[in-house]
Design an enzyme around this catalytic site. Structure first.
Site, mmCIF file in Angstrom:
data_model
loop_
_atom_site.group_PDB
_atom_site.id
_atom_site.type_symbol
_atom_site.label_atom_id
_atom_site.label_comp_id
_atom_site.label_asym_id
_atom_site.label_seq_id
_atom_site.Cartn_x
_atom_site.Cartn_y
_atom_site.Cartn_z
ATOM 1 N N HIS A 162 -128.927 -25.972 37.822
ATOM 2 C CA HIS A 162 -128.126 -26.793 38.736
ATOM 3 C C HIS A 162 -127.424 -25.871 39.738
ATOM 4 O O HIS A 162 -127.001 -24.770 39.391
ATOM 5 C CB HIS A 162 -127.098 -27.609 37.949
ATOM 6 C CG HIS A 162 -126.438 -28.643 38.798
ATOM 7 N ND1 HIS A 162 -125.417 -28.336 39.661
ATOM 8 C CD2 HIS A 162 -126.693 -29.961 38.964
ATOM 9 C CE1 HIS A 162 -125.059 -29.436 40.320
ATOM 10 N NE2 HIS A 162 -125.818 -30.433 39.905
ATOM 11 N N GLU B 189 -132.655 -31.042 44.899
ATOM 12 C CA GLU B 189 -131.289 -31.356 45.314
ATOM 13 C C GLU B 189 -130.844 -30.350 46.371
ATOM 14 O O GLU B 189 -130.503 -29.205 46.024
ATOM 15 C CB GLU B 189 -130.314 -31.221 44.130
ATOM 16 C CG GLU B 189 -130.592 -32.111 42.963
ATOM 17 C CD GLU B 189 -129.342 -32.300 42.106
ATOM 18 O OE1 GLU B 189 -128.876 -33.434 42.040
ATOM 19 O OE2 GLU B 189 -128.835 -31.322 41.542
#
Ligand code: PGA
Length: 234
Positions: free
Chosen positions: A88, A154
């Site tokens: 992430h 993302e």
């Protein structure tokens, strides 16, 4: 007629919720629970989501040992956790691509499905380096990976904002990612999009080219999350 299948919705609760707040959401969400919903609570709140598909927000690459503060993929699997987010953008400052690769392999060894987050920073985007960054993150991150994996694209600079990429930008990038994955001989995967997926942006970014969405802050508001879930089932 365009038929859009029900999508995967991964809810990354990050560090937003206290135990009581997480419990309330778990209760309110229960009647909408299905196999496409994956909840990634903080490690402290996992027991509240035992009726759901649970993902961890990160893990370490060793099963056990002197690693203060880390979370073992082996212990996650013993707890019934099925997924784990790795790479992430909020954790990439601690891990390089090689470390992320080790985490993916350790997760898969323990039968967890990794959700690998990839995406360019604003700096890279402005320098036109998105393609190069995604290629590096996938090539190193997926070395020796053979088992099922989820890839979440993302754009790091759109996380926690109020706008997402346009549908055309998302679809073009997804086509590029699928091409890279084919070159890497990765076929057992699902492709997700994340970065300000909200009740306001979701309608504009529903796409047949995506298998699902990774939702951050907005998943902590049940009404808004339900709107997202509803849109993904149309
Ligand atoms: P956001 O976060 O939906 O709050 O932008 C997404 C993520 O960090 O995965």
């Amino acid at each position: 007629m365009v038929i859009i299948m029900s999508k995967i919705v991964v809810c990354n609760q990050k560090m937003f919720l206290s135990y009581d707040e997480a419990e309330k959401i778990s209760n309110e969400l229960l009647k909408y629970n299905d196999e496409n919903l994956i909840i990634c609570p903080s490690a402290l709140n996992m027991d509240l989501y035992s009726k759901y598909n649970i993902g961890a927000q990160d893990c370490y690459y060793e099963d056990s040992g002197s690693f203060t503060g880390e979370i073992s993929p082996y212990h996650l699997a013993l707890k019934g956790v099925k997924y784990v987010i790795v790479g992430h953008s909020e954790r990439r400052c601690y891990d390089d691509d090689k470390t992320i690769n080790k985490k993916i392999l350790a997760a898969q060894k323990n039968k967890l499905i990794p959700i690998l987050c990839i995406g360019e920073s604003k700096y890279d985007r402005d320098l036109n380096r998105t393609a190069e960054v995604l290629k590096r993150q996938l090539t190193i991150g997926l070395k020796n990976v053979k088992d099922e994996i989820y890839i979440a694209y993302e754009p790091a600079w759109l996380i926690g904002k109020n706008k997402s990429l346009s549908i055309n930008e998302i679809e073009d990038t997804c086509t590029y990612i699928r091409k890279l994955l084919k070159g890497l001989r990765i076929s057992n995967y699902k492709l997700l999009y994340g970065g300000s997926v909200t009740d306001l942006t979701i309608e504009n970014i529903i796409s047949n080219k995506l298998d699902g969405y990774l939702v951050g802050k907005t998943c902590c508001d049940v009404d808004k999350l339900l709107k997202i879930i509803k849109c993904t089932k149309m």
